[in-house]
Design a protein around this motif. Structure first.
Motif, short mmCIF file in Angstrom:
data_model
loop_
_atom_site.label_atom_id
_atom_site.label_comp_id
_atom_site.label_asym_id
_atom_site.label_seq_id
_atom_site.Cartn_x
_atom_site.Cartn_y
_atom_site.Cartn_z
N GLY A 236 0.87 -1.22 -0.01
CA GLY A 236 -0.06 0.11 -0.05
C GLY A 236 1.00 1.26 -0.10
N GLY A 237 0.50 2.27 -1.00
CA GLY A 237 1.05 3.48 -1.00
C GLY A 237 0.37 4.37 -0.41
N TRP A 238 0.26 4.62 1.25
CA TRP A 238 -0.61 5.61 1.94
C TRP A 238 -0.42 6.88 1.72
CZ3 TRP A 238 -4.09 2.38 3.33
CH2 TRP A 238 -3.68 0.99 3.53
N ARG A 239 0.66 7.58 1.18
CA ARG A 239 0.91 8.96 0.88
C ARG A 239 -0.12 9.41 -0.27
NH1 ARG A 239 5.69 11.49 2.78
NH2 ARG A 239 6.89 9.76 3.76
N ILE A 240 -0.12 8.36 -1.30
CA ILE A 240 -1.00 8.60 -2.49
C ILE A 240 -2.47 8.38 -2.26
CG2 ILE A 240 -1.25 7.95 -4.89
CD1 ILE A 240 1.73 7.67 -5.21
N ILE A 241 -2.59 7.36 -1.26
CA ILE A 241 -4.11 7.27 -1.10
C ILE A 241 -4.54 8.48 -0.24
CG2 ILE A 241 -5.46 5.88 0.66
CD1 ILE A 241 -3.73 3.37 0.03
N ARG A 242 -3.83 9.14 0.30
CA ARG A 242 -4.20 10.21 1.17
C ARG A 242 -4.73 11.25 0.23
NH1 ARG A 242 -0.97 8.83 5.54
NH2 ARG A 242 0.74 9.92 4.63
N THR A 243 -3.84 11.42 -1.01
CA THR A 243 -3.94 12.48 -2.05
C THR A 243 -5.48 12.27 -2.76
OG1 THR A 243 -1.72 13.04 -1.88
CG2 THR A 243 -2.89 13.72 -3.80
N ILE A 244 -5.34 11.26 -3.17
CA ILE A 244 -6.55 10.67 -4.16
C ILE A 244 -8.00 10.69 -3.38
CG2 ILE A 244 -7.41 8.82 -5.69
CD1 ILE A 244 -4.82 8.43 -6.78
N GLY A 245 -7.85 9.86 -2.35
CA GLY A 245 -8.95 9.63 -1.66
C GLY A 245 -9.40 10.77 -0.79
N LEU A 246 -8.72 11.51 -0.23
CA LEU A 246 -9.15 12.60 0.95
C LEU A 246 -8.77 13.71 0.58
CD1 LEU A 246 -7.66 10.53 3.93
CD2 LEU A 246 -9.88 10.50 2.99
N LYS A 247 -8.11 14.10 -0.32
CA LYS A 247 -7.64 15.74 -0.60
C LYS A 247 -8.30 16.50 -1.91
CE LYS A 247 -3.28 15.75 1.74
NZ LYS A 247 -1.92 15.70 1.66
N VAL A 248 -8.67 15.41 -2.79
CA VAL A 248 -9.23 15.99 -4.25
C VAL A 248 -10.82 16.54 -3.97
CG1 VAL A 248 -9.98 15.34 -6.53
CG2 VAL A 248 -7.91 14.69 -5.58
N VAL A 249 -11.61 15.62 -3.40
CA VAL A 249 -13.14 15.67 -3.23
C VAL A 249 -13.69 14.93 -2.15
CG1 VAL A 249 -13.85 14.04 -4.79
CG2 VAL A 249 -15.38 15.99 -4.47
N ASP A 250 -14.56 15.42 -1.31
CA ASP A 250 -15.04 14.62 -0.34
C ASP A 250 -16.05 13.65 -1.01
OD1 ASP A 250 -14.01 16.06 1.86
OD2 ASP A 250 -15.57 17.79 1.78
N LEU A 251 -15.91 12.43 -0.48
CA LEU A 251 -16.69 11.30 -1.12
C LEU A 251 -17.55 10.47 -0.15
CD1 LEU A 251 -13.62 9.36 -2.93
CD2 LEU A 251 -15.33 11.24 -4.10
N ARG A 252 -18.69 10.12 -0.70
CA ARG A 252 -19.78 9.08 -0.24
C ARG A 252 -19.61 7.89 -0.94
NH1 ARG A 252 -22.92 11.66 3.57
NH2 ARG A 252 -22.95 13.93 3.50
N PRO A 253 -20.17 6.80 -0.24
CA PRO A 253 -20.30 5.55 -1.13
C PRO A 253 -20.81 5.61 -2.70
CG PRO A 253 -20.99 5.13 1.23
CD PRO A 253 -20.82 6.59 1.22
N ILE A 254 -21.68 6.32 -2.77
CA ILE A 254 -22.34 6.56 -4.34
C ILE A 254 -21.29 7.31 -5.10
CG2 ILE A 254 -23.62 8.58 -3.86
CD1 ILE A 254 -25.80 7.41 -5.53
N ASN A 255 -20.80 8.08 -4.65
CA ASN A 255 -19.67 8.77 -5.30
C ASN A 255 -18.64 7.99 -5.71
OD1 ASN A 255 -20.02 11.48 -2.90
ND2 ASN A 255 -21.06 11.33 -4.79
N GLY A 256 -17.93 7.27 -4.51
CA GLY A 256 -16.86 6.24 -5.09
C GLY A 256 -17.37 5.09 -5.82
#
Length: 336
Positions: A236-256
């Protein structure tokens, strides 16, 4: 007694598998960032699932491997030194962008490193622009399709579930997103692992003197590449996970679900057509497309701009690095 060319071939295979491993943990975010961000899956479960399905996806074809291995530089112009220089360049670029948490493209890093090393080895005439055109098609169209596809998938879901209770929607897509995340991991393996298959087969072709008609990906190369990427993904690349998953847009399950479904469909189609695309590009723009359905300000465009800048910088940087590493290795070893 081992000959120097055979030892170099063994070294190339080892370096290629290291690149594949790094590609796996660098691009783990592509498969699981949205499902982790929406809390549909725990990080541990998401990483394990992604690792397994990366392996499965990597076993499903070799069309992209063929484009990378013989579509950029013709087999008769391939040399072991060229392959080493390209791999070293791509690995270093991958580590630099991973360290800074920038979701750049490992795929394009490898391909344009091959271009740079190929030019250093035999000039621009060694580059096959038909194969390179496929790469540019993926570079240009896959991010656009990721954004547009996810935007319209999300619009369709909002229309269908406009009158549904929010709790029902969250529960339903909490389950469906597990399926979309699994498909995303599968498609990631089907496209990205093939690049390593292609570069190893490229080295084999240079060692055995294969012509275009003899070029094929051996089964052991497929299995080794698939396993290496799966192991890298499982870390797992946790640094990039934070960038894509948490910093670009707030997501809900339907968005994901919308982002992953659109991205996986595009990547899987490209894999069958032999087009090497950046899974990072596709999932990043798909997330932006989903965010844009809320309002333009829902997307953190500063982060998005940083990602796009990294994509643009990758091409000239890796061409230059591939060229430099080939020249340096040639001066140090006297090999071609």
């Amino acid at each position: 007694m081992f000959s120097v060319p055979l030892l170099v071939l063994v070294l190339i295979i080892a370096i290629a598998l290291v690149f594949d491993f790094i590609n796996g943990f660098h691009d783990t975010a592509n498969a699981i960032a949205t499902s982790v961000a929406t809390r549909v899956l725990t990080p541990g479960v998401a990483v394990l699932m992604a690792g397994i399905l990366n392996v499965v996806g990597a076993l499903t074809g070799t069309a992209v491997a063929t484009t990378v291995g013989r579509g950029i530089v013709a087999p008769e112009n391939s040399t072991q030194l060229l392959v080493v220089a390209a791999l070293v360049s791509a690995i270093i670029w991958g580590l630099i962008t991973w360290w800074f948490g920038i979701p750049s493209s490992s795929s394009h890093a490898l391909i344009f490193s091959i271009v740079g090393a190929g030019v250093a080895a035999a000039g621009w005439q060694a580059i096959q622009f038909g194969g390179l055109a496929k790469t540019f098609q993926g570079l240009i169209f896959s991010p656009l399709l990721g954004f547009i596809g996810a935007f319209f998938v999300m619009i369709g879901l909002l229309w269908i579930f406009a009158r549904a209770h929010p709790g029902l929607v969250s529960r339903l897509f909490g389950r469906l997103q597990i399926v979309s995340a699994a498909w995303m991991a599968f498609s990631h393996g089907s496209n990205d692992a093939q690049k390593t298959m292609g570069i190893i087969t490229m080295a084999l072709a240079s060692y055995y003197g294969w012509t275009g008609g003899e070029w094929q990906v051996p089964l052991w190369v497929i299995l080794m590449s698939a396993t290496s990427m799966g192991l890298g993904t499982s870390i797992g690349g946790w640094r990039i996970i934070r960038t894509i998953g948490l910093k670009v847009v707030d997501l809900r399950p339907i968005n994901g679900f919308a982002a992953e479904t659109a991205a996986a469909a595009i990547i899987e189609t490209a894999s069958r057509l032999g087009i090497p695309v950046s899974t990072t590009h596709v999932i990043s723009t798909a997330i932006m497309g989903v965010g844009a359905t809320k309002r333009v300000s829902a997307v953190r465009w500063g982060i998005a701009g940083r990602i796009v800048t990294a994509w643009i910088v990758t091409i000239p940087s890796c061409i230059l690095m591939g060229w430099i590493f080939y020249v340096l290795l040639h001066l140090l070893t006297g090999l071609k």
